[in-house]
Design a protein around this motif. Structure first.
Motif, PDB file in Angstrom:
ATOM      1  N   GLN A 273      33.314  19.818  41.254  1.00  0.00           N
ATOM      2  CA  GLN A 273      33.316  20.437  39.941  1.00  0.00           C
ATOM      3  C   GLN A 273      32.978  21.924  40.048  1.00  0.00           C
ATOM      4  O   GLN A 273      32.253  22.358  40.935  1.00  0.00           O
ATOM      5  CB  GLN A 273      32.296  19.741  39.039  1.00  0.00           C
ATOM      6  N   CYS A 274      33.508  22.689  39.094  1.00  0.00           N
ATOM      7  CA  CYS A 274      33.311  24.142  39.122  1.00  0.00           C
ATOM      8  C   CYS A 274      31.836  24.528  39.038  1.00  0.00           C
ATOM      9  O   CYS A 274      31.437  25.573  39.523  1.00  0.00           O
ATOM     10  CB  CYS A 274      34.075  24.795  37.962  1.00  0.00           C
ATOM     11  N   ARG A 275      31.043  23.663  38.451  1.00  0.00           N
ATOM     12  CA  ARG A 275      29.631  24.022  38.282  1.00  0.00           C
ATOM     13  C   ARG A 275      28.921  24.180  39.616  1.00  0.00           C
ATOM     14  O   ARG A 275      27.830  24.718  39.674  1.00  0.00           O
ATOM     15  CB  ARG A 275      28.907  22.964  37.449  1.00  0.00           C
ATOM     16  N   CYS A 279      27.237  30.281  40.510  1.00  0.00           N
ATOM     17  CA  CYS A 279      27.520  30.367  39.083  1.00  0.00           C
ATOM     18  C   CYS A 279      26.677  31.441  38.396  1.00  0.00           C
ATOM     19  O   CYS A 279      26.277  32.416  38.997  1.00  0.00           O
ATOM     20  CB  CYS A 279      27.324  28.997  38.444  1.00  0.00           C
ATOM     21  N   LEU A 280      26.446  31.231  37.111  1.00  0.00           N
ATOM     22  CA  LEU A 280      25.802  32.255  36.289  1.00  0.00           C
ATOM     23  C   LEU A 280      24.462  32.706  36.870  1.00  0.00           C
ATOM     24  O   LEU A 280      24.131  33.875  36.853  1.00  0.00           O
ATOM     25  CB  LEU A 280      25.603  31.698  34.875  1.00  0.00           C
ATOM     26  N   ASP A 281      23.701  31.781  37.403  1.00  0.00           N
ATOM     27  CA  ASP A 281      22.404  32.158  37.960  1.00  0.00           C
ATOM     28  C   ASP A 281      22.575  33.147  39.113  1.00  0.00           C
ATOM     29  O   ASP A 281      21.807  34.082  39.265  1.00  0.00           O
ATOM     30  CB  ASP A 281      21.663  30.909  38.441  1.00  0.00           C
ATOM     31  N   MET A 282      23.610  32.922  39.935  1.00  0.00           N
ATOM     32  CA  MET A 282      23.862  33.836  41.049  1.00  0.00           C
ATOM     33  C   MET A 282      24.248  35.218  40.523  1.00  0.00           C
ATOM     34  O   MET A 282      23.795  36.239  41.025  1.00  0.00           O
ATOM     35  CB  MET A 282      24.960  33.277  41.953  1.00  0.00           C
ATOM     36  N   ARG A 283      25.095  35.226  39.493  1.00  0.00           N
ATOM     37  CA  ARG A 283      25.517  36.526  38.961  1.00  0.00           C
ATOM     38  C   ARG A 283      24.323  37.282  38.382  1.00  0.00           C
ATOM     39  O   ARG A 283      24.184  38.494  38.554  1.00  0.00           O
ATOM     40  CB  ARG A 283      26.582  36.319  37.890  1.00  0.00           C
ATOM     41  N   GLU A 284      23.441  36.550  37.702  1.00  0.00           N
ATOM     42  CA  GLU A 284      22.256  37.202  37.164  1.00  0.00           C
ATOM     43  C   GLU A 284      21.400  37.780  38.292  1.00  0.00           C
ATOM     44  O   GLU A 284      20.836  38.875  38.167  1.00  0.00           O
ATOM     45  CB  GLU A 284      21.447  36.201  36.337  1.00  0.00           C
ATOM     46  N   ARG A 407      42.379  32.282  38.797  1.00  0.00           N
ATOM     47  CA  ARG A 407      42.748  33.693  38.954  1.00  0.00           C
ATOM     48  C   ARG A 407      41.640  34.578  38.379  1.00  0.00           C
ATOM     49  O   ARG A 407      41.275  34.443  37.204  1.00  0.00           O
ATOM     50  CB  ARG A 407      44.064  33.948  38.223  1.00  0.00           C
ATOM     51  N   PRO A 408      41.080  35.504  39.189  1.00  0.00           N
ATOM     52  CA  PRO A 408      39.995  36.349  38.675  1.00  0.00           C
ATOM     53  C   PRO A 408      40.537  37.476  37.798  1.00  0.00           C
ATOM     54  O   PRO A 408      41.495  38.157  38.160  1.00  0.00           O
ATOM     55  CB  PRO A 408      39.346  36.899  39.947  1.00  0.00           C
ATOM     56  N   SER A 409      39.902  37.660  36.658  1.00  0.00           N
ATOM     57  CA  SER A 409      40.206  38.836  35.847  1.00  0.00           C
ATOM     58  C   SER A 409      39.152  39.925  36.088  1.00  0.00           C
ATOM     59  O   SER A 409      39.350  41.079  35.717  1.00  0.00           O
ATOM     60  CB  SER A 409      40.243  38.478  34.361  1.00  0.00           C
ATOM     61  N   ARG A 410      38.044  39.522  36.735  1.00  0.00           N
ATOM     62  CA  ARG A 410      37.005  40.474  37.110  1.00  0.00           C
ATOM     63  C   ARG A 410      36.469  40.071  38.484  1.00  0.00           C
ATOM     64  O   ARG A 410      36.254  38.888  38.741  1.00  0.00           O
ATOM     65  CB  ARG A 410      35.883  40.488  36.081  1.00  0.00           C
ATOM     66  N   VAL A 411      36.255  41.071  39.353  1.00  0.00           N
ATOM     67  CA  VAL A 411      35.793  40.824  40.717  1.00  0.00           C
ATOM     68  C   VAL A 411      34.481  41.555  40.941  1.00  0.00           C
ATOM     69  O   VAL A 411      34.343  42.733  40.558  1.00  0.00           O
ATOM     70  CB  VAL A 411      36.852  41.288  41.751  1.00  0.00           C
ATOM     71  N   GLY A 412      33.515  40.857  41.547  1.00  0.00           N
ATOM     72  CA  GLY A 412      32.240  41.476  41.899  1.00  0.00           C
ATOM     73  C   GLY A 412      32.199  41.815  43.382  1.00  0.00           C
ATOM     74  O   GLY A 412      32.686  41.055  44.221  1.00  0.00           O
ATOM     75  N   VAL A 413      31.619  42.982  43.710  1.00  0.00           N
ATOM     76  CA  VAL A 413      31.469  43.428  45.103  1.00  0.00           C
ATOM     77  C   VAL A 413      29.979  43.629  45.374  1.00  0.00           C
ATOM     78  O   VAL A 413      29.294  44.344  44.637  1.00  0.00           O
ATOM     79  CB  VAL A 413      32.233  44.744  45.354  1.00  0.00           C
ATOM     80  N   ASN A 426      34.345  35.940  42.393  1.00  0.00           N
ATOM     81  CA  ASN A 426      35.216  35.782  41.234  1.00  0.00           C
ATOM     82  C   ASN A 426      34.306  35.638  40.023  1.00  0.00           C
ATOM     83  O   ASN A 426      33.714  34.579  39.792  1.00  0.00           O
ATOM     84  CB  ASN A 426      36.092  34.535  41.414  1.00  0.00           C
ATOM     85  N   VAL A 427      34.178  36.708  39.247  1.00  0.00           N
ATOM     86  CA  VAL A 427      33.282  36.684  38.096  1.00  0.00           C
ATOM     87  C   VAL A 427      33.820  35.764  37.012  1.00  0.00           C
ATOM     88  O   VAL A 427      33.058  35.184  36.232  1.00  0.00           O
ATOM     89  CB  VAL A 427      33.074  38.116  37.554  1.00  0.00           C
ATOM     90  N   THR A 428      35.142  35.572  36.980  1.00  0.00           N
ATOM     91  CA  THR A 428      35.757  34.746  35.939  1.00  0.00           C
ATOM     92  C   THR A 428      35.229  33.320  35.989  1.00  0.00           C
ATOM     93  O   THR A 428      34.870  32.748  34.956  1.00  0.00           O
ATOM     94  CB  THR A 428      37.286  34.750  36.102  1.00  0.00           C
ATOM     95  N   ASP A 429      35.205  32.708  37.168  1.00  0.00           N
ATOM     96  CA  ASP A 429      34.667  31.347  37.266  1.00  0.00           C
ATOM     97  C   ASP A 429      33.353  31.309  38.042  1.00  0.00           C
ATOM     98  O   ASP A 429      32.871  30.244  38.415  1.00  0.00           O
ATOM     99  CB  ASP A 429      35.678  30.380  37.902  1.00  0.00           C
ATOM    100  N   ARG A 430      32.784  32.504  38.295  1.00  0.00           N
ATOM    101  CA  ARG A 430      31.471  32.631  38.931  1.00  0.00           C
ATOM    102  C   ARG A 430      31.417  31.926  40.281  1.00  0.00           C
ATOM    103  O   ARG A 430      30.521  31.130  40.546  1.00  0.00           O
ATOM    104  CB  ARG A 430      30.385  32.085  37.993  1.00  0.00           C
ATOM    105  N   SER A 431      32.405  32.221  41.128  1.00  0.00           N
ATOM    106  CA  SER A 431      32.446  31.606  42.457  1.00  0.00           C
ATOM    107  C   SER A 431      32.446  32.676  43.545  1.00  0.00           C
ATOM    108  O   SER A 431      32.892  33.804  43.337  1.00  0.00           O
ATOM    109  CB  SER A 431      33.693  30.728  42.605  1.00  0.00           C
TER     110      SER A 431
END
Length: 477
Positions: A273-275, A279-284, A407-413, A426-431
Motif C-alpha cells: 500500500q502507498c502508505r 510519507c508525510l512524516d518524512m516530508r515534514e 507521476r510526480p507533479s512535484r519533486v523534492g531534492v 516524489n512529493v505527489t505520493d510522498r515516496s
C-alpha cells in the motif's frame, strides 16, 4: 464327495456362464466351452468377422455352433431332480438367508443377492444383473471418478505451489521495502527514528495480515490435497477388493467423490500500500532542512526566461541578447541555483507539473558551462531526468531507469553533504525515488533544466516551491 458338493457341481455344470441360468439350447464352440445359443449370439453380435470365447478369450475363427445334446439332457435331469441348494464354497461370501452364492446384484437395493433372492417377491420387480457385470460397471465408474480426483489433486498441488511462491515473493518484497525504509531513516538518524518505527510497525501489520491469508490459502489447499489423497487411496483400495466388498457402500463412495469439489484459493492482493512509502512524516522531517533556493541569472542559457522573483524558469522561443560570460550555459537550456552548499543538509522542492521533459539535481560549482552538457556523475552531475513524458532516469553511468507508480507533479531534492548523499522524492505520493552515494568536495549548486519547448508540448516552467520555516541547522558554512 459330500452330497451338497455333488449337488453344487451338478448345478454348476448345468449353468450358462453368461446368463447364470440353466442352459437353454446349449451349444459348444471350438475351445470346448458351452453356452446358451441365444446368450452367445447376443454376446457376439452380428458384425464382427472374428469372435472370442467369453470365458477363455480364445479367438474363434469360424462362427460354427455345435448343438450339445448331451448337455441339454443333463440340464433336464438336473431340473427334474430339483437338487437342493448346497453350501456356499469355502472362502466366498454367501446369502445369509438361503446359503446360496451371491451371483447377482440388485440395482435398486445396491446389494449382492442369490438366485433364490432374485425369485422372491422382494426382488421380483427389481433390475437384477450378474454380479460380475455389476462389478465391472462400477469398477469403470470408480476409475472414471479416480481420474477426475487425480486431476483435482494435481490442480490443487499446482495451486499450492503457486501460493507458496507468491508467499515467498511477498516476503522478498516486504524485505526489500523494509531495507529501503530502514536505509531512509538511518540517513536522518534520531530525527526520524519514531517515524521509522511507526512505518515498520504498519508494514509488519500488513505483512502479517497478508501473509496469514496467503498461508491460510496454502493450508486449505494442503487440506484439500490430503482429503483428495485419502479418497483416492480409499477408492484405489476398493478397486482391489472382492466384488462383494467392492460393491459395499460403493454408491456412497462415488457420491463423496462427486461432491469433492476443489475450492480455489482466496485472491490476496500482494501490492504494498502507498502508505508504506516515505510519507508525510518524512516530508515534514525533510522540511526541517528546507533552504530558500533562487535561480542565478548569470548562469541561465539565453533561451531561458526567468521570473522576476527568480523562482521560475521556462524555455522561450527566441534567444535573448545576454553577455556570454564564463558562468553562462551556452548550449543546453540549463540554469544553476544562486546558492552554493559546502556542508550541512539542504532540502528544496520543484514543481514540474505536467511537463514532458526536465532535469533536476545538484552539480559541482566547477562544471563546464560551454558546449553540450553530459549529465553523468563522472561529469559532476547528480540529477534526475524526464523524457518523452514517461521515461524517468537518474544520471548514473550508464543512466538508471526509475519505475514510477505515480507521476510526480512535484519533486523534492535532499542534499546531505556530510553523508555524501543526494536523494530525490516524489512529493505527489510522498515516496522516496532514488539516492546517490556521492564522492564530492568543494561547493555544490542546485541544477535545473526545463528542457526545450517542443512546439508548445513542453512549454510549462520549472518552479521552485515555497518552503516552510527553516532551522539554523540548514545553514551551510
Amino acid at each position: 464327495m459330500a452330497a451338497g458338493d455333488l449337488a453344487r457341481s451338478f448345478q454348476d455344470e448345468a449353468t450358462c456362464p453368461i446368463c447364470l441360468e440353466f442352459f437353454t439350447d446349449p451349444v459348444s464352440i471350438e475351445c470346448g466351452h458351452n453356452y446358451c445359443r441365444a446368450c452367445l449370439s447376443q454376446c457376439w453380435g452380428e458384425s464382427e468377422p472374428k469372435f472370442s470365447c467369453p470365458q477363455c478369450r480364445e479367438t474363434i475363427l469360424q462362427r460354427h455352433l455345435r448343438p450339445n445334446y448331451q448337455l441339454g439332457n443333463l440340464v433336464e435331469l438336473v431340473k427334474r431332480l430339483q437338487l437342493p441348494a448346497g453350501p456356499v464354497p469355502k472362502g466366498q461370501p454367501g446369502c445369509k438367508r438361503h446359503q446360496e452364492s451371491l451371483n447377482l446384484f440388485c440395482q435398486e437395493d445396491q446389494a449382492p443377492i442369490c438366485v433364490v433372492c432374485d425369485r422372491s417377491r422382494e426382488h421380483r420387480a427389481h433390475t437384477v444383473v450378474p454380479i460380475e457385470e455389476a462389478a465391472q460397471e462400477y469398477k469403470e465408474k470408480l476409475q472414471g471418478a479416480l481420474g477426475l480426483l487425480r486431476e483435482q489433486l494435481e490442480e490443487a498441488l499446482v495451486l499450492r505451489s503457486e501460493e507458496e511462491e507468491k508467499t515467498a515473493a511477498w516476503q522478498r518484497k516486504v524485505q526489500a521495502r523494509r531495507e529501503m525504509i530502514a536505509g531512509e531513516f538511518n540517513k536522518l538518524h534520531t530525527l526520524l527514528r519514531e517515524e521509522e518505527q511507526l512505518l515498520l510497525q504498519r508494514l509488519a501489520e500488513e505483512e502479517g495480515e497478508t501473509l496469514q491469508r496467503l498461508q491460510e490459502n496454502v493450508t486449505k489447499l494442503s487440506q484439500q490435497s490430503a482429503s483428495l489423497q485419502q479418497l483416492i487411496a480409499e477408492m484405489e483400495g476398493k478397486c482391489q477388493q472382492l466384488v462383494a466388498e467392492l460393491l459395499k457402500d460403493v454408491k456412497s463412495t462415488l457420491s463423496r467423490s462427486e461432491n469433492m469439489k476443489l475450492q480455489e484459493p482466496e485472491a490476496v492482493c500482494t501490492d504494498l500500500q502507498c502508505r508504506y512509502k516515505i510519507c508525510l512524516d518524512m516530508r515534514e522531517a525533510l522540511n526541517r532542512f528546507a533552504v530558500d533556493v533562487t535561480l542565478d541569472p548569470d548562469t541561465a542559457n539565453p533561451y531561458l526566461v526567468l521570473s522576476e522573483g527568480r523562482k521560475r524558469a521556462r524555455h522561450g522561443n527566441r534567444r535573448q541578447a545576454l553577455p556570454n560570460n564564463p558562468e553562462r550555459f551556452d548550449k543546453g537550456p540549463n540554469v544553476l541555483g544562486a546558492e552554493g552548499f559546502a556542508g550541512g543538509r539542504c532540502y528544496w522542492e520543484v514543481e514540474v507539473g505536467d511537463k514532458t521533459g526536465w532535469d533536476l539535481g545538484v552539480c559541482r560549482e566547477s562544471v563546464s558551462r560551454k558546449g553540450t552538457v553530459a549529465l553523468t556523475t563522472k561529469q559532476g552531475y547528480w540529477a534526475m531526468s524526464l523524457r518523452n513524458g514517461d521515461k524517468y532516469t537518474v544520471s548514473t553511468s550508464p543512466s538508471t531507469p526509475l519505475p514510477m507508480s505515480t507521476r510526480p507533479s512535484r519533486v523534492g531534492v535532499f542534499l546531505d553533504y556530510e553523508a555524501r548523499e543526494v536523494s530525490f522524492y516524489n512529493v505527489t505520493d510522498r515516496s522516496h525515488l532514488f539516492t546517490f552515494t556521492c564522492t564530492f568536495s568543494g561547493m555544490l549548486r542546485p541544477f535545473f533544466s526545463p528542457c526545450v519547448n517542443t512546439g508548445g508540448a513542453n512549454a510549462g516552467p520549472l518552479t521552485i516551491c515555497p518552503v516552510s520555516a527553516q532551522s539554523g541547522e540548514n545553514l551551510s558554512p
